[in-house]
Design a protein around this motif. Structure first.
Motif, PDB file in Angstrom:
ATOM      1  N   LYS A 166       2.188  -0.861   4.053  1.00  0.00           N
ATOM      2  CA  LYS A 166       1.823  -2.204   4.465  1.00  0.00           C
ATOM      3  C   LYS A 166       2.017  -3.170   3.302  1.00  0.00           C
ATOM      4  O   LYS A 166       1.517  -2.949   2.206  1.00  0.00           O
ATOM      5  CB  LYS A 166       0.371  -2.242   4.931  1.00  0.00           C
ATOM      6  CG  LYS A 166      -0.094  -3.618   5.390  1.00  0.00           C
ATOM      7  CD  LYS A 166      -1.555  -3.598   5.815  1.00  0.00           C
ATOM      8  CE  LYS A 166      -2.039  -4.973   6.220  1.00  0.00           C
ATOM      9  NZ  LYS A 166      -3.481  -4.959   6.601  1.00  0.00           N
ATOM     10  N   THR A 188       0.480   3.605   3.288  1.00  0.00           N
ATOM     11  CA  THR A 188       0.840   3.097   4.613  1.00  0.00           C
ATOM     12  C   THR A 188       2.128   2.284   4.622  1.00  0.00           C
ATOM     13  O   THR A 188       2.719   2.094   5.690  1.00  0.00           O
ATOM     14  CB  THR A 188      -0.289   2.203   5.157  1.00  0.00           C
ATOM     15  OG1 THR A 188      -0.406   1.033   4.313  1.00  0.00           O
ATOM     16  CG2 THR A 188      -1.613   2.958   5.155  1.00  0.00           C
ATOM     17  N   GLU A 190       0.852  -1.177   0.000  1.00  0.00           N
ATOM     18  CA  GLU A 190       0.000   0.000   0.000  1.00  0.00           C
ATOM     19  C   GLU A 190       0.893   1.234   0.000  1.00  0.00           C
ATOM     20  O   GLU A 190       1.761   1.390   0.866  1.00  0.00           O
ATOM     21  CB  GLU A 190      -0.915   0.009   1.218  1.00  0.00           C
ATOM     22  CG  GLU A 190      -1.959  -1.087   1.217  1.00  0.00           C
ATOM     23  CD  GLU A 190      -2.871  -1.010   2.425  1.00  0.00           C
ATOM     24  OE1 GLU A 190      -2.673  -0.109   3.275  1.00  0.00           O
ATOM     25  OE2 GLU A 190      -3.797  -1.845   2.529  1.00  0.00           O
TER      26      GLU A 190
END
Length: 317
Positions: A166, A164, A161
């Motif tokens: 992530k 973020t 992502e």
């Protein structure tokens, strides 16, 4: 037989890249033998070039003209791709430790972010259709290769992502290698090449990717058709003499069955991709396996147009 041909092709590509890097070491010369990227509007192309001994990215207009250098950071930069809105690119930065990291650059400001840092190698980033994630290939470790060398082993597909950082691992198959990862226009599937076979996986929930091309066939550098119902590939056949290959651009269905041969010229052909117009196909072609020409084929008329920039041109700072 398939692995033998695939390894031989890999050696040819490595030799071509090595020869071009050697020739480009002293002078800034464009080297276009690596995967380019086409902007969503079809009017701009990002190519890999060698300048001052480093692989950098250059932006050119599809009609030709002087290339604009857009990366000058440490290390080498490879495998660019455009964001869906065309304002950014993702690419791989590889430093002296031979580990690649996925980076992202805003073209208007040329500001760069490094998105990933791992103990393995990374390659072929591609944006999700909403521009919020990037898929990429990652190798787990550097192991023993052929003829006493080393190579990155156990490749899988990941996503990150952008907002973020992530990460999520999408496959758990430890592939021999992953080449030319690409996401379908519908966002439903991703495709890649490994050991000269084309694999198809589902997205965003990845099941075990399926090999869609037959055992013993050799297909390279898949990219999607505009409707998401097929793939363009470089198909490779070994000729009567060992070490000689015949290349062509072939459109295959999602079942892996060849549907149409779009181009064959007795030359080395790689990285075919559809541009903004469905009938225009961009590809790299080489008659000597050392220097490449960037070409566009209008599949409705069969006409070939050469982009007026090649890897013999000297770039100005």
């Amino acid at each position: 037989m398939r692995r033998t041909i695939g390894v031989a092709i890999g050696m040819v590509l490595c030799f071509a890249a090595a020869m071009a890097l050697t020739a480009c070491w002293k002078n800034p010369v464009l080297f276009s033998g690596m995967r380019p990227a086409v902007a969503p509007n079809g009017r701009q192309i990002v190519l890999v070039g060698i300048q001052e001994g480093a692989a950098r990215l250059f932006l050119i207009d599809v009609t030709g003209g002087a290339p604009l250098p857009i990366t000058k950071m440490e290390g080498d930069c490879y495998e660019p791709c455009f964001s869906p809105d065309g304002t950014s690119i993702a690419f791989v930065q590889r430093l002296e430790n031979n580990r690649g990291s996925v980076c992202m650059m805003t073209l208007a400001t040329q500001s760069m972010r490094k998105l990933t840092v791992s103990q393995g190698d990374e390659s072929f980033p591609v944006f999700s259709n909403d521009g919020k994630k990037i898929l990429f290939a990652r190798a787990a470790y550097l192991g023993q290769g052929g003829i006493g060398g080393t190579r990155w082993r156990d490749w899988d597909v990941y996503e990150i992502e952008i907002a973020t950082g992530k990460e999520q691992r999408l496959t758990h198959e430890s592939y021999y290698h992953i080449n030319s990862l690409s996401l379908s226009p519908t966002g439903q599937y991703f495709a890649f090449c490994s050991a000269s076979r084309i694999y198809l996986g589902s997205f965003p929930i990845a099941h075990v990717p399926k090999a869609i091309t037959a055992e013993g066939s050799v297909f390279e550098s898949p990219s999607w058709t505009k409707d998401g119902q097929g793939l363009l590939c470089s198909a490779v056949l070994e000729r009567d003499k060992p070490g000689l290959f015949e290349y062509s651009i072939i459109r295959i269905g999602l079942d892996g069955i060849p549907a149409e041969t779009l181009y064959a010229n007795g030359s080395m052909i790689c990285y075919p991709m559809v541009m903004s117009s469905e009938q225009d196909v961009l590809f790299l072609e080489s008659h000597n396996r050392r220097t490449f020409t960037l070409k566009i084929r209008d599949t409705s008329t069969g006409k070939i147009k050469e982009v007026s920039i090649g890897n013999e041109i000297t770039l100005e700072e």
